[in-house]
Scaffold this active site. Structure first.
Site, PDB file in Angstrom:
ATOM      1  N   ASP A   1      27.996  23.046  -9.995  1.00  0.00           N
ATOM      2  CA  ASP A   1      27.086  21.971  -9.604  1.00  0.00           C
ATOM      3  C   ASP A   1      27.327  21.520  -8.176  1.00  0.00           C
ATOM      4  O   ASP A   1      28.094  22.115  -7.431  1.00  0.00           O
ATOM      5  CB  ASP A   1      27.068  20.827 -10.614  1.00  0.00           C
ATOM      6  CG  ASP A   1      28.440  20.435 -11.057  1.00  0.00           C
ATOM      7  OD1 ASP A   1      29.310  20.359 -10.187  1.00  0.00           O
ATOM      8  OD2 ASP A   1      28.619  20.226 -12.269  1.00  0.00           O
TER       9      ASP A   1
ATOM     10  N   LYS B   1      22.680  18.348 -10.636  1.00  0.00           N
ATOM     11  CA  LYS B   1      21.719  17.375 -11.140  1.00  0.00           C
ATOM     12  C   LYS B   1      20.884  16.747 -10.037  1.00  0.00           C
ATOM     13  O   LYS B   1      19.942  16.045 -10.307  1.00  0.00           O
ATOM     14  CB  LYS B   1      22.458  16.299 -11.909  1.00  0.00           C
ATOM     15  CG  LYS B   1      23.214  16.948 -13.034  1.00  0.00           C
ATOM     16  CD  LYS B   1      23.828  15.992 -13.979  1.00  0.00           C
ATOM     17  CE  LYS B   1      24.571  16.750 -15.048  1.00  0.00           C
ATOM     18  NZ  LYS B   1      25.796  17.414 -14.583  1.00  0.00           N
TER      19      LYS B   1
ATOM     20  N   MET C   1      31.403   7.094  -8.145  1.00  0.00           N
ATOM     21  CA  MET C   1      29.964   6.835  -8.199  1.00  0.00           C
ATOM     22  C   MET C   1      29.662   5.354  -7.965  1.00  0.00           C
ATOM     23  O   MET C   1      28.832   4.760  -8.659  1.00  0.00           O
ATOM     24  CB  MET C   1      29.390   7.280  -9.557  1.00  0.00           C
ATOM     25  CG  MET C   1      29.435   8.769  -9.742  1.00  0.00           C
ATOM     26  SD  MET C   1      29.162   9.270 -11.439  1.00  0.00           S
ATOM     27  CE  MET C   1      30.755   8.983 -12.170  1.00  0.00           C
TER      28      MET C   1
HETATM   29  C1  LIG Z   1      30.349  12.754 -11.462  1.00  0.00           C
HETATM   30  S1  LIG Z   1      31.753  12.173 -10.605  1.00  0.00           S
HETATM   31  C2  LIG Z   1      32.782  13.577 -10.767  1.00  0.00           C
HETATM   32  C3  LIG Z   1      34.229  13.295 -10.579  1.00  0.00           C
HETATM   33  C4  LIG Z   1      35.101  14.515 -10.687  1.00  0.00           C
HETATM   34  N1  LIG Z   1      35.114  15.037 -12.033  1.00  0.00           N
HETATM   35  C5  LIG Z   1      36.521  14.245 -10.245  1.00  0.00           C
HETATM   36  O1  LIG Z   1      37.471  14.323 -11.034  1.00  0.00           O
HETATM   37  O2  LIG Z   1      36.685  13.977  -9.042  1.00  0.00           O
HETATM   38  C6  LIG Z   1      31.194  12.217  -8.948  1.00  0.00           C
HETATM   39  C7  LIG Z   1      31.811  11.156  -8.073  1.00  0.00           C
HETATM   40  O3  LIG Z   1      33.144  11.501  -7.748  1.00  0.00           O
HETATM   41  C8  LIG Z   1      33.439  11.059  -6.440  1.00  0.00           C
HETATM   42  N2  LIG Z   1      33.773  12.223  -5.616  1.00  0.00           N
HETATM   43  C9  LIG Z   1      33.867  13.492  -6.000  1.00  0.00           C
HETATM   44  N3  LIG Z   1      34.256  14.289  -4.993  1.00  0.00           N
HETATM   45  C10 LIG Z   1      34.412  13.496  -3.933  1.00  0.00           C
HETATM   46  C11 LIG Z   1      34.803  13.710  -2.583  1.00  0.00           C
HETATM   47  N4  LIG Z   1      35.123  14.926  -2.126  1.00  0.00           N
HETATM   48  N5  LIG Z   1      34.852  12.640  -1.757  1.00  0.00           N
HETATM   49  C12 LIG Z   1      34.540  11.419  -2.193  1.00  0.00           C
HETATM   50  N6  LIG Z   1      34.173  11.145  -3.447  1.00  0.00           N
HETATM   51  C13 LIG Z   1      34.112  12.163  -4.315  1.00  0.00           C
HETATM   52  C14 LIG Z   1      32.209  10.340  -5.921  1.00  0.00           C
HETATM   53  O4  LIG Z   1      32.345   8.970  -6.217  1.00  0.00           O
HETATM   54  C15 LIG Z   1      31.127  10.984  -6.745  1.00  0.00           C
HETATM   55  O5  LIG Z   1      29.995  10.143  -6.838  1.00  0.00           O
END
Ligand SMILES: C[S@@+](CC[C@H](N)C(=O)[O-])C[C@H]1O[C@@H](n2cnc3c(N)ncnc32)[C@H](O)[C@@H]1O
Length: 333
Positions: free
Chosen positions: A118, A140, A253
């Site tokens: 994704d 998504k 998020m």
């Molecule tokens: C659906 S969640 C998935 C989280 C993921 N499973 C994890 O463990 O990091 C998505 C959110 O994770 C955060 N996120 C994921 N990767 C990121 C990154 N490289 N930098 C900043 N925020 C990140 C953001 O808040 C984003 O909206």
């Protein structure tokens, strides 16, 4: 010599620790395989499938008895369609920097027949997936290609039933706001073998690369990970629990509900001057970090056009970013 040492280290990372046990298993089955396959080339193909396939993976994940049974079955059913038994690898790809992948993640990425990925999986990481693997985007955010969660869950089941090695590659860690539980539920119901590989979650990755220790004896003894977005699009958190002193709060998020989050925390007793940081695209070469307070954070978002994926970190530890912010990517890094 330096290059040689580096290459040796690199090779060692590609060899799983449990290789010895796999070799033992193969040794025990050497004679039956010899009997079953008459030519050298048949035997070679058979062993290649075993060593790069689910049987080896079972050994690496300490399922030796299962591996032995699967190997026995593979010998008996060799040549028939039944041999190919699918498996799903639910793999955390980390927050973006490919160097943060685990050895296991990389190995499974190299074995996949098909990969479902994704939006949060970076192109550099996708580049490390086996070249021949079919790639299916199930993100998504691209309106026209959005695949519903139930469809993803079903796709995993269907592809595995076709005998494929299915790699489900997810940003961060699959079990932290990643719907990993939902995705393996159908597999568990259908008795399809799967494994889950943890990844560096955004909180850990962004905090490290922004130089913000999530806990620190002088400032925070606990840390909470929460999501700023519920299934129905609202923000409804345990505000009192989040407003505790000497605690760091990490919001995934959190951009859409940022104003509500800041106001609610202030309402529940947190100082409007409490430090907070926004880490956009953490650990990647495009990382941007903005620090402010609960009272001016929303302003920072509009001023700097902060966009997802962004992680919100709230707590006294944020002040350490100024001293510890070691990662300064340049445009051409
Ligand atoms: C659906 S969640 C998935 C989280 C993921 N499973 C994890 O463990 O990091 C998505 C959110 O994770 C955060 N996120 C994921 N990767 C990121 C990154 N490289 N930098 C900043 N925020 C990140 C953001 O808040 C984003 O909206």
């Amino acid at each position: 010599p330096t290059l040689g040492r580096l290459l040796r280290a690199r090779l060692e990372t590609l060899i799983p620790h449990s290789y010895g046990r796999l070799a033992d298993l193969a040794r025990r089955f050497r004679e039956p395989v010899k009997k079953r396959f008459k030519t050298m080339s048949q035997r070679r193909h058979f062993w290649e499938d075993i060593i790069e396939g689910p049987v080896a993976e079972m050994v690496y994940s300490n399922r030796d008895a299962e591996a032995e049974q699967a190997l026995q079955k593979a010998i008996e059913q060799a040549g028939s369609e039944q041999l190919a038994k699918g498996e799903v690898y639910l793999v955390g790809a980390g927050p973006g920097d490919p160097d943060l992948l685990t050895f296991r993640a990389l190995r499974l990425m190299q074995m996949a027949d098909v990969v479902l990925y994704d939006r949060l999986v970076s192109p550099q990481i996708l580049d490390l997936v086996r070249r021949e693997a079919e790639q299916i985007y199930v993100g998504k955010k691209r309106a026209y290609h959005a695949v519903r969660q139930e469809e993803i869950n079903q796709l995993l089941v269907d592809l595995a039933k076709q005998g494929k090695r299915v790699l489900r590659l997810k940003g961060g860690d699959p079990f932290i706001f990643g719907r990993g539980g939902e995705e393996i539920s159908g597999l568990a119901d259908e008795g399809i073998p799967f494994q889950v590989v943890p990844g560096v979650t955004a909180a850990a990755g962004c905090a490290s690369y922004a130089g913000i220790p999530l806990t620190h004896r002088d400032y925070a003894q606990s840390v909470m990970f929460v999501t700023g977005q519920l299934k129905d699009g609202t923000v409804d958190l345990q505000w009192q629990a989040l407003a505790q002193p000497r605690q760091t709060v990490v919001v995934y998020m959190g951009l859409a509900g940022l104003e509500i989050i800041c106001n609610k925390l202030i309402e529940h007793g947190v100082s409007p001057d409490m430090q907070a940081a926004l880490v956009q695209q953490g650990t990647t070469v495009s990382q941007r970090v903005f620090t402010g307070t609960l009272s001016n954070l929303s302003q920072l978002v509009s001023e700097h056009e902060v966009r997802a994926p962004t992680l919100l970190i709230i707590g006294e530890v944020v002040q350490l970013h100024e001293r510890f912010g070691w990662y300064q990517p340049t445009a051409d890094s």
